[in-house]
Enzyme design. Structure first.
Site, mmCIF file in Angstrom:
data_model
loop_
_atom_site.group_PDB
_atom_site.id
_atom_site.type_symbol
_atom_site.label_atom_id
_atom_site.label_comp_id
_atom_site.label_asym_id
_atom_site.label_seq_id
_atom_site.Cartn_x
_atom_site.Cartn_y
_atom_site.Cartn_z
ATOM 1 N N LYS A 76 0.899 -1.365 -0.087
ATOM 2 C CA LYS A 76 -0.029 0.061 -0.021
ATOM 3 C C LYS A 76 0.907 1.104 -0.003
ATOM 4 O O LYS A 76 0.359 2.197 -0.372
ATOM 5 C CB LYS A 76 -0.970 -0.002 1.105
ATOM 6 N N ASP A 113 -10.319 3.635 2.299
ATOM 7 C CA ASP A 113 -10.690 3.158 3.340
ATOM 8 C C ASP A 113 -11.465 4.159 4.408
ATOM 9 O O ASP A 113 -12.375 3.930 5.068
ATOM 10 C CB ASP A 113 -9.649 2.749 4.140
#
Ligand code: ATR
Length: 293
Positions: A76, A113
């Protein structure tokens, strides 16, 4: 796992997930179910990428005509240098979970997210503006949650086993959201017992309680939940963690991590396709995949 309901051709639009490993990811089931439900000629493929090939994988998305990809652990942060630009969310969180490739070849990264978490709170009718929210954890998941809460106007307190990580997280989010107020407190039983009297919402963004360690809880066993009314656990395997069971017994409203998982995926799906995601279909697919183990 949900199987593809159509043959792949040269016209099929491709998206996927880059991670190492990716074999346990629920995302292929979730996204392919959404494409099938809408009768779309798209496919979402697992793409296991060794850490030494991250650059080639990101640039390869463009070369191979992919519309984009999700990014999961441990890549990520590693994908960031290879992207043309980042959204403010990805910059603030310091991690990318969604890559989009434009027609002209530009590749950008974002992080869904935070929106996934806020959309799930909204779906559960939980208002956070002005509320004192206690977040446990200061890792990658906590970063997205703290940013989302601060942006939504919550008063955030962070407690983490490694105190320095919580201080650093508060400092970094404060730099991008200077109007937000943060407190950092110790993760000890004594400190959490005290904080339970001063907060209405508790969010577990640590990995404690995740399968197979299902009897573990990040909350001290000797302590009740004070004035906390809502407990949100980002863990979704198992659905009902030890923390949520204890909170439920105390009389709190509990919310598991499945909704955030589904809604961060739904936001990625929206970015790639430009369509409104079938959230309920995606949730069903994830529930089914979880049952199948
Ligand atoms: P993720 O991306 O899932 O957030 P991470 O970045 O490795 O994963 O962060 C894991 C979080 O869980 C951290 O806040 C970690 O605390 P430390 O910063 O002190 O490591 C927390 N965590 C993991 N195991 C824990 C445990 N047994 N007790 C308390 N906190 C724990």
């Amino acid at each position: 796992m949900a199987s593809l309901t159509h043959a792949l051709t040269a016209h099929t639009r491709l998206v996927g997930i880059i991670g190492w490993p990716v074999k346990h990811s629920l995302s292929p089931s979730m996204h392919n179910a959404a494409f099938a439900a809408r009768g779309m000629d798209w496919a979402y493929v697992p793409l296991p990428v060794s850490p030494k090939w991250v650059k080639e994988a990101v640039l390869g998305l463009r070369a191979l005509g992919f519309r984009g990809a999700n990014v999961t652990v441990p890549h990520k942060e590693q994908v960031i240098p290879f992207l043309d630009h980042l959204t403010p969310e990805a910059q603030a969180i310091g991690a990318v979970n969604t890559i989009v490739v434009e027609e002209d070849g530009r590749i950008w990264g974002t992080n869904t997210d935070a929106d996934g978490f806020l959309n799930d709170l909204l779906a559960h009718d939980v208002q956070v503006e002005g509320e004192p929210v206690l977040v446990l954890g200061a890792g990658g998941a906590a970063r997205a949650v703290v940013y989302a809460l601060a942006r939504a106007g919550a008063r955030v307190t962070i407690a983490n086993r490694t105190l320095g990580r919580a201080v650093e997280l508060a400092r970094q989010i404060h730099m991008v959201l200077p109007g937000a107020s943060f407190r950092v407190v110790e993760f000890s039983a004594e400190s959490l017992t005290r904080e339970a009297e001063a907060h209405t919402i508790l969010v577990n963004a640590t990995s404690v309680g995740m399968w197979p360690d299902v009897e573990a809880s990040p909350w001290p066993s000797s302590t009740g939940f004070g004035r906390i009314k809502v407990v949100y656990d980002l863990v979704y395997r198992p659905r009902l963690t030890r923390l949520l069971r204890d909170a439920q017994a105390w009389g709190c409203r509990v919310i598991d991590g499945l909704g955030m998982l589904v809604r961060q995926g739904a936001e990625s799906w929206r970015l790639w396709t430009g369509q409104v995601p079938p959230v309920d279909i995606m949730r069903q697919a994830v529930e089914e995949a979880l049952r199948e183990g």
